[in-house]
Design an enzyme around this catalytic site. Structure first.
Site, mmCIF file in Angstrom:
data_model
loop_
_atom_site.group_PDB
_atom_site.id
_atom_site.type_symbol
_atom_site.label_atom_id
_atom_site.label_comp_id
_atom_site.label_asym_id
_atom_site.label_seq_id
_atom_site.Cartn_x
_atom_site.Cartn_y
_atom_site.Cartn_z
ATOM 1 N N HIS A 159 0.957 -1.184 -0.079
ATOM 2 C CA HIS A 159 0.126 -0.064 -0.046
ATOM 3 C C HIS A 159 0.875 1.219 -0.071
ATOM 4 C CE1 HIS A 159 -4.005 -2.062 1.722
ATOM 5 N NE2 HIS A 159 -3.332 -2.639 0.613
ATOM 6 N N TYR A 261 -12.349 10.602 3.798
ATOM 7 C CA TYR A 261 -13.131 9.549 3.005
ATOM 8 C C TYR A 261 -13.175 8.237 3.971
ATOM 9 C CZ TYR A 261 -12.771 12.494 -0.678
ATOM 10 O OH TYR A 261 -12.863 13.564 -1.621
ATOM 11 N N TYR A 272 -9.753 -8.417 6.258
ATOM 12 C CA TYR A 272 -9.665 -9.865 5.568
ATOM 13 C C TYR A 272 -9.613 -10.690 6.618
ATOM 14 C CZ TYR A 272 -8.283 -8.009 1.074
ATOM 15 O OH TYR A 272 -8.005 -7.350 -0.242
#
Length: 377
Positions: A159, A261, A272
């Site tokens: 990421h 956001y 996950y």
């Protein structure tokens, strides 16, 4: 050797049996009746390519994750390795990433590279600026200088995001992933999980919304992002980003000044390990996505098509898909925005760029990945 094949368009409704595309308003996409074919020309192969950028002379810069920057000539298909790239931390999702030209490249020959680097605390993305010398027989980068870094460096190699884009005002926009660490996306003392607005030298741009919150916060335009791997302006000069959600909930977002956001507080996916995350609808103070995908498309890149070869794509968002192995087309002018079409490529798609003639150039993902040129049939 180049070859030509034809691939049918796939409408949004029959692209994959198990694929849902649900817009922010919860409506299903309208199926298109249009079914055409596209010519695909295979031009070259690259080793784990990540991004590409046109030079004014019609040649293409292509980054490879292990640290190579290739100069590709579409006319004779020649590839030349450019010397002087920075040392990269290759592994996981890390390595050499994006490549970008300075707005005044024709005069100053400066380019920007984003990449993963190792350092105290682990790994993080960096951006370096250099002068590209392609006049010599061995093209090289000179005066390489690091102008920006993710802070803090953390463990793990996922990421990074580190996409780059210049706006019409000459400001440098950077997407910075949250590095699979969740909470930094909400922390104004970290530039992880943010969209950043910088000057061309990497310093914070004036007019950013968090000027009084500390030195790192001065870089920040928006927060609460996970892994924004696409960054593009549309014809109206609105900035958009497409980002990977967790288990479900990939997002297309319009980037609006000072907005949050919501990640990791809200997402339309879950962690996950099965831990639930509150949906966007439960926390209206956070900016909801324009489009959310579950199952995911695994977005890698974003452009807004401006050419004439594919008039039905004019001003539409084209999104490269990794696990979806597709090019996803979305209409952000609809209310709500929605996916309208999907071109199934049968390979993971890493990057997209538009050619001067309105063709679409496509980089596949992985080892021995193809560079493809899409033209209208």
């Amino acid at each position: 050797m180049a070859f030509i094949v034809t691939v049918p368009w796939i409408t949004a409704c029959n692209a994959e049996k198990n694929t849902q595309n649900v817009a922010a308003g919860g409506t299903e996409p309208r199926a298109l009746t249009l079914r055409q074919a596209v010519n695909i020309e295979q031009l070259a192969t690259f080793d784990e390519p990540w991004a590409m950028q046109w030079l004014p002379d019609g040649r293409l810069l292509v980054t490879e994750r292990r640290g190579q920057l290739q100069l590709f000539n579409p006319v004779n298909k020649a590839k030349i390795l450019i010397q002087g790239t920075p040392e990269v931390a290759y592994g996981g999702q890390g390595g050499l990433g994006d490549v970008l030209l300075h707005p005044d490249f024709a005069q100053n020959h400066q380019i920007y590279l984003s990449y993963a680097e190792a350092g105290q605390g682990g790994y993080g993305a960096a951006i370096a600026k250099a002068t590209l010398d392609i006049k010599e027989s061995r093209p090289a980068l000179k005066d390489l200088t690091v102008i920006w870094r993710q802070v803090p460096k953390v463990s793990g190699q996922g990421h990074y995001a580190h996409k780059m884009l210049f706006g019409a005002d000459g400001k440098l926009w950077v997407s910075s992933g949250e590095r699979q660490k969740f909470d930094p996306a909400q922390d104004l003392q970290s530039n992880l999980g943010k969209i950043l607005r910088l000057n061309e030298d990497g310093t914070p741009a004036s007019g950013n919304p968090f000027q009084g919150k500390g030195d790192v916060a001065k870089q920040i335009w928006t927060l609460g992002h996970r892994n924004p791997l696409g960054l593009a302006f549309n014809a109206k000069q609105q900035l958009w980003t497409v980002e990977m959600g967790p288990k479900g909930g990939d997002e297309l977002n319009q980037v609006l000044r000072a907005e949050n956001y919501g990640y990791p507080i809200v997402s339309n996916g879950d962690h996950y390990d099965g831990t639930a995350i509150l949906d966007h609808s439960t926390r209206p103070e956070f900016q909801a996505p324009a489009i959310s995908w579950t199952p995911v498309i695994s977005p890698s890149s974003l452009i807004f098509y401006q050419g004439h070869q594919f008039p039905h794509w004019k001003d539409k968002a084209l999104i490269g898909g990794l696990s979806s192995e597709a090019i996803i087309i979305a209409d952000v002018e609809r209310q709500p925005a929605q996916e309208i079409q999907r071109l199934k490529m049968n390979q993971r798609i890493r990057d997209l760029i538009e050619g001067a003639d309105g063709s679409i150039w496509v980089l596949e993902d992985g080892k021995r990945a193809n560079l493809l040129k899409l033209t209208a049939k």
